[in-house]
Design a protein around this motif. Structure first.
Motif, PDB file in Angstrom:
ATOM      1  N   LEU A  60       0.238  -9.721   7.289  1.00 47.43           N
ATOM      2  CA  LEU A  60       0.952  -9.822   6.023  1.00 47.43           C
ATOM      3  C   LEU A  60       0.053 -10.272   4.868  1.00 47.43           C
ATOM      4  O   LEU A  60       0.422 -10.149   3.705  1.00 47.43           O
ATOM      5  N   GLU A  61      -1.134 -10.795   5.193  1.00 42.03           N
ATOM      6  CA  GLU A  61      -2.072 -11.207   4.161  1.00 42.03           C
ATOM      7  C   GLU A  61      -2.882 -10.033   3.616  1.00 42.03           C
ATOM      8  O   GLU A  61      -3.626 -10.180   2.644  1.00 42.03           O
ATOM      9  N   ILE A  62      -2.749  -8.868   4.249  1.00 43.49           N
ATOM     10  CA  ILE A  62      -3.512  -7.691   3.828  1.00 43.49           C
ATOM     11  C   ILE A  62      -2.652  -6.881   2.860  1.00 43.49           C
ATOM     12  O   ILE A  62      -1.610  -6.358   3.246  1.00 43.49           O
ATOM     13  N   PRO A  63      -3.043  -6.770   1.596  1.00 46.00           N
ATOM     14  CA  PRO A  63      -2.208  -6.047   0.631  1.00 46.00           C
ATOM     15  C   PRO A  63      -2.286  -4.542   0.828  1.00 46.00           C
ATOM     16  O   PRO A  63      -3.364  -3.985   1.061  1.00 46.00           O
ATOM     17  N   ILE A  64      -1.146  -3.876   0.753  1.00 47.53           N
ATOM     18  CA  ILE A  64      -1.118  -2.420   0.808  1.00 47.53           C
ATOM     19  C   ILE A  64      -0.153  -1.930  -0.263  1.00 47.53           C
ATOM     20  O   ILE A  64       0.697  -2.674  -0.746  1.00 47.53           O
ATOM     21  N   ILE A  65      -0.308  -0.668  -0.647  1.00 42.07           N
ATOM     22  CA  ILE A  65       0.644  -0.041  -1.562  1.00 42.07           C
ATOM     23  C   ILE A  65       1.197   1.199  -0.883  1.00 42.07           C
ATOM     24  O   ILE A  65       0.572   1.765   0.016  1.00 42.07           O
ATOM     25  N   ASN A  66       2.372   1.614  -1.290  1.00 43.17           N
ATOM     26  CA  ASN A  66       2.968   2.824  -0.736  1.00 43.17           C
ATOM     27  C   ASN A  66       2.335   4.040  -1.396  1.00 43.17           C
ATOM     28  O   ASN A  66       2.348   4.179  -2.612  1.00 43.17           O
ATOM     29  N   ILE A  67       1.754   4.896  -0.571  1.00 41.79           N
ATOM     30  CA  ILE A  67       1.143   6.118  -1.082  1.00 41.79           C
ATOM     31  C   ILE A  67       1.837   7.311  -0.442  1.00 41.79           C
ATOM     32  O   ILE A  67       2.665   7.161   0.457  1.00 41.79           O
ATOM     33  N   GLU A  68       1.475   8.500  -0.890  1.00 42.21           N
ATOM     34  CA  GLU A  68       2.091   9.709  -0.363  1.00 42.21           C
ATOM     35  C   GLU A  68       1.908   9.768   1.146  1.00 42.21           C
ATOM     36  O   GLU A  68       0.807   9.625   1.663  1.00 42.21           O
ATOM     37  N   LYS A  69       3.004   9.984   1.872  1.00 42.07           N
ATOM     38  CA  LYS A  69       2.914  10.002   3.327  1.00 42.07           C
ATOM     39  C   LYS A  69       2.273  11.287   3.818  1.00 42.07           C
ATOM     40  O   LYS A  69       2.342  12.336   3.168  1.00 42.07           O
ATOM     41  N   ASN A  70       1.654  11.226   4.975  1.00 37.56           N
ATOM     42  CA  ASN A  70       1.066  12.410   5.590  1.00 37.56           C
ATOM     43  C   ASN A  70       2.182  13.285   6.137  1.00 37.56           C
ATOM     44  O   ASN A  70       3.090  12.787   6.811  1.00 37.56           O
ATOM     45  N   PRO A  71       2.161  14.590   5.851  1.00 41.25           N
ATOM     46  CA  PRO A  71       3.256  15.456   6.290  1.00 41.25           C
ATOM     47  C   PRO A  71       3.291  15.706   7.785  1.00 41.25           C
ATOM     48  O   PRO A  71       4.264  16.245   8.312  1.00 41.25           O
ATOM     49  N   ASN A  72       2.242  15.328   8.499  1.00 37.78           N
ATOM     50  CA  ASN A  72       2.172  15.569   9.940  1.00 37.78           C
ATOM     51  C   ASN A  72       2.661  14.362  10.727  1.00 37.78           C
ATOM     52  O   ASN A  72       2.663  13.245  10.233  1.00 37.78           O
ATOM     53  N   LYS A  73       3.029  14.624  11.954  1.00 43.68           N
ATOM     54  CA  LYS A  73       3.444  13.546  12.849  1.00 43.68           C
ATOM     55  C   LYS A  73       2.198  13.020  13.566  1.00 43.68           C
ATOM     56  O   LYS A  73       1.592  13.724  14.365  1.00 43.68           O
ATOM     57  N   ILE A  74       1.871  11.785  13.249  1.00 43.03           N
ATOM     58  CA  ILE A  74       0.644  11.181  13.780  1.00 43.03           C
ATOM     59  C   ILE A  74       0.995   9.933  14.579  1.00 43.03           C
ATOM     60  O   ILE A  74       1.869   9.159  14.184  1.00 43.03           O
ATOM     61  N   ALA A  75       0.315   9.750  15.690  1.00 40.86           N
ATOM     62  CA  ALA A  75       0.508   8.559  16.524  1.00 40.86           C
ATOM     63  C   ALA A  75      -0.780   7.746  16.566  1.00 40.86           C
ATOM     64  O   ALA A  75      -1.875   8.306  16.562  1.00 40.86           O
ATOM     65  N   ILE A  76      -0.629   6.444  16.581  1.00 39.81           N
ATOM     66  CA  ILE A  76      -1.750   5.545  16.862  1.00 39.81           C
ATOM     67  C   ILE A  76      -1.488   4.933  18.229  1.00 39.81           C
ATOM     68  O   ILE A  76      -0.450   4.301  18.441  1.00 39.81           O
ATOM     69  N   VAL A  77      -2.416   5.120  19.138  1.00 41.28           N
ATOM     70  CA  VAL A  77      -2.299   4.564  20.489  1.00 41.28           C
ATOM     71  C   VAL A  77      -3.306   3.432  20.643  1.00 41.28           C
ATOM     72  O   VAL A  77      -4.514   3.646  20.576  1.00 41.28           O
TER      73      VAL A  77
END
Length: 364
Positions: A60-77
């Motif tokens: 939660l200490e790492i700042p992020i902003i909402n950007i355009e989402k990737n249109p593909n379905k991506i998984a992080i394993v």
């Protein structure tokens, strides 16, 4: 005497931090000042420039902003045993959830994992896959990596993922847009299947590490792979390794290590090339051709990959080739397939020369 001196210094350096905690001094400002002073003193009394970097432990200490989402379905394993210190695996998974709200976040670990931690992950919307530990670890624990990775990839396919980023439970990608960067790279550089009997769908992205270089056949890091999910799955469809756990290849030439599949990362890549009907000959020439046609290799810093393991993690120059280490005087050790060198190979501004084969025959 040296160990005793280091022990005394360790205790001495704790004092300012203990005092700052007692008086509740803002930790970030304090650490910055303390590090700056240490760097300045080191520069004054040595012939080196010294810098530092702070990384938040809590997501939660790492700042992020909402950007355009990737249109593909991506998984992080995230595969491997849970890293419980500082809630590292949990914090990593939650960070990815925040950065990539449309991605599938999967932790693939073992059935003896801490139930409370698994419950936290599930309650936060992280998919959890548990597997039975293989009966034998295989050489340098390769069976562990293969089983947990495959289980995570298959769950991702079941969930409908088109692309997968295979990473580890004890590593974190701090860059908040790393996933889109990896996907964009795959789209920018089409695969060249001229040397494969079976087509690879798209290139996959790997991350270079200092222990593997441009002259160490197929020694590209197995920490992270990103690519089309069917391609990454094929990389891990290798038979169980029945060798003893064993040790690394110290005292062997780097070519012999590759030929004898001593390192898991080499075993994974050479097995994959063989399955695709390619040339996995342990030469610099064949290695470079594979890298040029099928891979995109980047530096770990581009995606903020952090690995809080082993003492040399504190020395960041060791992560980018041994450019500044007096004990490593051989220039070939400094040449890894970071993005600069990979792109030069791709565009043929670096070309293979038979004289490079000599470097593969140097003893590790």
């Amino acid at each position: 005497m040296r160990k005793k001196l280091i022990s005394i210094l360790n205790e001495y350096y704790k004092i300012p931090y203990i005092i700052s905690k007692i008086f509740k001094i803002d930790s970030d400002n304090f650490v910055n000042k303390e590090m700056q002073i240490n760097c300045m003193v080191a520069e004054e009394y040595t012939d080196k420039y010294v810098t530092y970097r702070l990384r938040p432990k809590r997501e939660l200490e790492i700042p992020i902003i909402n950007i355009e989402k990737n249109p593909n379905k991506i998984a992080i394993v995230l595969q491997g045993p849970l890293m419980l210190a500082d809630n590292f695996t949990v914090e990593s998974a939650l960070f990815y959830k925040r950065c990539y709200p449309d991605a599938f976040i999967i932790v693939s670990t073992w059935n003896d994992a801490d139930e409370d931690v698994l419950r936290i992950l599930k309650n936060k919307g992280v998919e959890v896959v548990v597997s039975q530990l293989p009966s034998a670890p295989g050489h340098l624990n390769i069976n562990y990596q293969v089983v947990s990775t495959l289980a995570g990839i298959r769950k991702a396919k079941e969930m409908g993922a088109d692309y997968v980023c295979k990473t580890r439970t004890d590593q974190r990608l701090y860059h908040p847009n790393a996933l889109n960067y990896l996907w964009n790279l795959v789209k920018l550089f089409p695969v060249n299947n001229e040397d494969f009997q079976h087509d690879q769908s798209e290139r996959f992205v790997s991350v270079c590490m200092p222990y593997g270089d441009m002259f160490y056949p197929y020694c590209i890091s197995d920490f992270l792979y990103f690519g089309f999910i069917d391609d990454i799955e094929k990389m891990f469809l290798i038979p169980q390794d029945n060798r003893e756990k064993g040790k690394g290849g110290k005292g062997m030439t780097r070519r012999n290590i590759a030929q004898n599949l001593i390192a898991p990362e080499i075993q994974i890549i050479r097995s994959y090339i063989d399955s695709m009907g390619g040339n996995s000959e342990c030469t610099v020439e064949a290695y470079w051709k594979f890298m040029k046609n099928h891979v995109i290799s980047i530096n770990r810093d581009e995606i903020g990959l952090f690995w809080p393991k082993y003492e040399n993690r504190y020395s960041e120059n060791r992560h980018f080739g041994y450019f500044y280490q007096k004990e490593r005087k051989d220039a070939w050790n400094c040449y890894n397939f970071d993005f600069i060198h990979w792109l030069s190979l791709y565009n043929s501004t670096i070309k293979y020369d038979s004289k490079y084969e000599q470097y593969a025959d140097y003893v590790l």
